[in-house]
Design a protein around this motif. Structure first.
Motif, PDB file in Angstrom:
ATOM      1  N   VAL A  40      46.474   3.119  52.062  1.00 49.24           N
ATOM      2  CA  VAL A  40      45.787   3.220  50.786  1.00 49.24           C
ATOM      3  C   VAL A  40      46.508   4.322  50.014  1.00 49.24           C
ATOM      4  O   VAL A  40      46.545   5.478  50.449  1.00 49.24           O
ATOM      5  CB  VAL A  40      44.288   3.559  50.951  1.00 49.24           C
ATOM      6  N   ASP A  42      46.508   6.517  46.923  1.00 49.54           N
ATOM      7  CA  ASP A  42      45.741   7.060  45.801  1.00 49.54           C
ATOM      8  C   ASP A  42      46.744   7.615  44.806  1.00 49.54           C
ATOM      9  O   ASP A  42      47.273   8.709  44.974  1.00 49.54           O
ATOM     10  CB  ASP A  42      44.795   8.146  46.298  1.00 49.54           C
ATOM     11  N   ILE A  72      47.364  -0.758  49.518  1.00 50.45           N
ATOM     12  CA  ILE A  72      46.338  -0.875  48.482  1.00 50.45           C
ATOM     13  C   ILE A  72      46.516   0.339  47.578  1.00 50.45           C
ATOM     14  O   ILE A  72      46.356   1.476  48.014  1.00 50.45           O
ATOM     15  CB  ILE A  72      44.914  -0.894  49.067  1.00 50.45           C
ATOM     16  N   THR A  73      46.884   0.084  46.316  1.00 52.51           N
ATOM     17  CA  THR A  73      47.112   1.169  45.366  1.00 52.51           C
ATOM     18  C   THR A  73      45.874   1.342  44.488  1.00 52.51           C
ATOM     19  O   THR A  73      45.382   0.377  43.915  1.00 52.51           O
ATOM     20  CB  THR A  73      48.328   0.863  44.471  1.00 52.51           C
ATOM     21  N   ALA A  74      45.391   2.575  44.389  1.00 44.23           N
ATOM     22  CA  ALA A  74      44.259   2.904  43.525  1.00 44.23           C
ATOM     23  C   ALA A  74      44.772   3.716  42.341  1.00 44.23           C
ATOM     24  O   ALA A  74      45.561   4.648  42.506  1.00 44.23           O
ATOM     25  CB  ALA A  74      43.224   3.717  44.296  1.00 44.23           C
ATOM     26  N   SER A  75      44.333   3.320  41.138  1.00 41.04           N
ATOM     27  CA  SER A  75      44.716   4.048  39.937  1.00 41.04           C
ATOM     28  C   SER A  75      43.594   3.918  38.910  1.00 41.04           C
ATOM     29  O   SER A  75      42.569   3.313  39.201  1.00 41.04           O
ATOM     30  CB  SER A  75      46.039   3.522  39.375  1.00 41.04           C
ATOM     31  N   TRP A  90      41.165   0.759  39.180  1.00 42.82           N
ATOM     32  CA  TRP A  90      41.500  -0.540  39.766  1.00 42.82           C
ATOM     33  C   TRP A  90      42.198  -0.359  41.098  1.00 42.82           C
ATOM     34  O   TRP A  90      42.691   0.721  41.421  1.00 42.82           O
ATOM     35  CB  TRP A  90      42.386  -1.347  38.824  1.00 42.82           C
ATOM     36  N   LEU A  91      42.219  -1.427  41.829  1.00 42.76           N
ATOM     37  CA  LEU A  91      42.971  -1.520  43.072  1.00 42.76           C
ATOM     38  C   LEU A  91      44.000  -2.617  42.903  1.00 42.76           C
ATOM     39  O   LEU A  91      43.707  -3.662  42.320  1.00 42.76           O
ATOM     40  CB  LEU A  91      42.059  -1.885  44.249  1.00 42.76           C
ATOM     41  N   PHE A  93      46.507  -4.869  45.299  1.00 47.08           N
ATOM     42  CA  PHE A  93      46.767  -5.226  46.692  1.00 47.08           C
ATOM     43  C   PHE A  93      48.201  -5.717  46.822  1.00 47.08           C
ATOM     44  O   PHE A  93      48.553  -6.762  46.276  1.00 47.08           O
ATOM     45  CB  PHE A  93      45.783  -6.298  47.157  1.00 47.08           C
ATOM     46  N   LYS A 105      40.796  -7.895  50.250  1.00 38.82           N
ATOM     47  CA  LYS A 105      40.835  -8.179  48.820  1.00 38.82           C
ATOM     48  C   LYS A 105      39.641  -9.035  48.394  1.00 38.82           C
ATOM     49  O   LYS A 105      38.998  -8.756  47.382  1.00 38.82           O
ATOM     50  CB  LYS A 105      42.141  -8.883  48.460  1.00 38.82           C
ATOM     51  N   ALA A 108      36.579  -6.850  48.349  1.00 39.13           N
ATOM     52  CA  ALA A 108      36.589  -5.937  47.205  1.00 39.13           C
ATOM     53  C   ALA A 108      36.209  -6.666  45.922  1.00 39.13           C
ATOM     54  O   ALA A 108      35.469  -6.140  45.092  1.00 39.13           O
ATOM     55  CB  ALA A 108      37.962  -5.288  47.062  1.00 39.13           C
TER      56      ALA A 108
END
Length: 142
Positions: A40, A42, A72-75, A90-91, A93, A105, A108
């Protein structure tokens, strides 16, 4: 207990803006591949760096390493686009070749459809922030 299920990488760091080097991120991806762990990433502070620090998105590093590690990129808008209080994130995948994130996914998506919802104004601003059309628009956002 005692079983590692994944790796969380916070890059760039808050509050210093320090960034992991490209080489260090490659080592993290290789370690995750070796132990078959998802990552993940962040990256909510994305390009908010200081001095000579350079931000390297972990998904790009993983792609260069053969897409063998699910990321999984969170921004979000609030930090990366300096819109305090705009609780929109957002996430993304970035799945590996074997589809390891398909169920995550899908879960989520179901969760987001049930409990989350940004205001109409905020939702309309997202495309403009993420896809500026002119150099003047890009400068006004960044």
């Amino acid at each position: 207990p005692g079983v590692v299920r994944g790796v969380v990488v916070n890059n760039p760091s808050n509050p210093t803006g320090a960034c992991f080097s490209q080489d260090h991120l490659k080592h993290i991806v290789r370690l995750a591949r070796r132990y078959r762990l998802p990552i993940v990433a962040d990256e909510v502070y994305g390009d908010l760096t200081f001095g000579d620090n350079i931000f390297h998105p972990l998904s790009q590093i993983a792609a260069e390493e053969g897409h063998s590690v699910p990321i999984i990129t969170a921004s979000g808008l609030g930090k990366q686009y300096l819109l305090p209080g705009w609780r929109v994130g957002w996430l993304v995948f970035h799945d590996s070749h074997n589809g390891a994130l398909q169920e995550v996914k899908a879960g989520a998506k179901r969760l987001a459809q049930v409990i989350l919802g940004a205001s109409h104004l905020t939702q309309c601003a997202i495309p403009a922030c993420l896809t500026p059309q002119t150099e003047k628009e890009r400068e006004s956002i960044l």
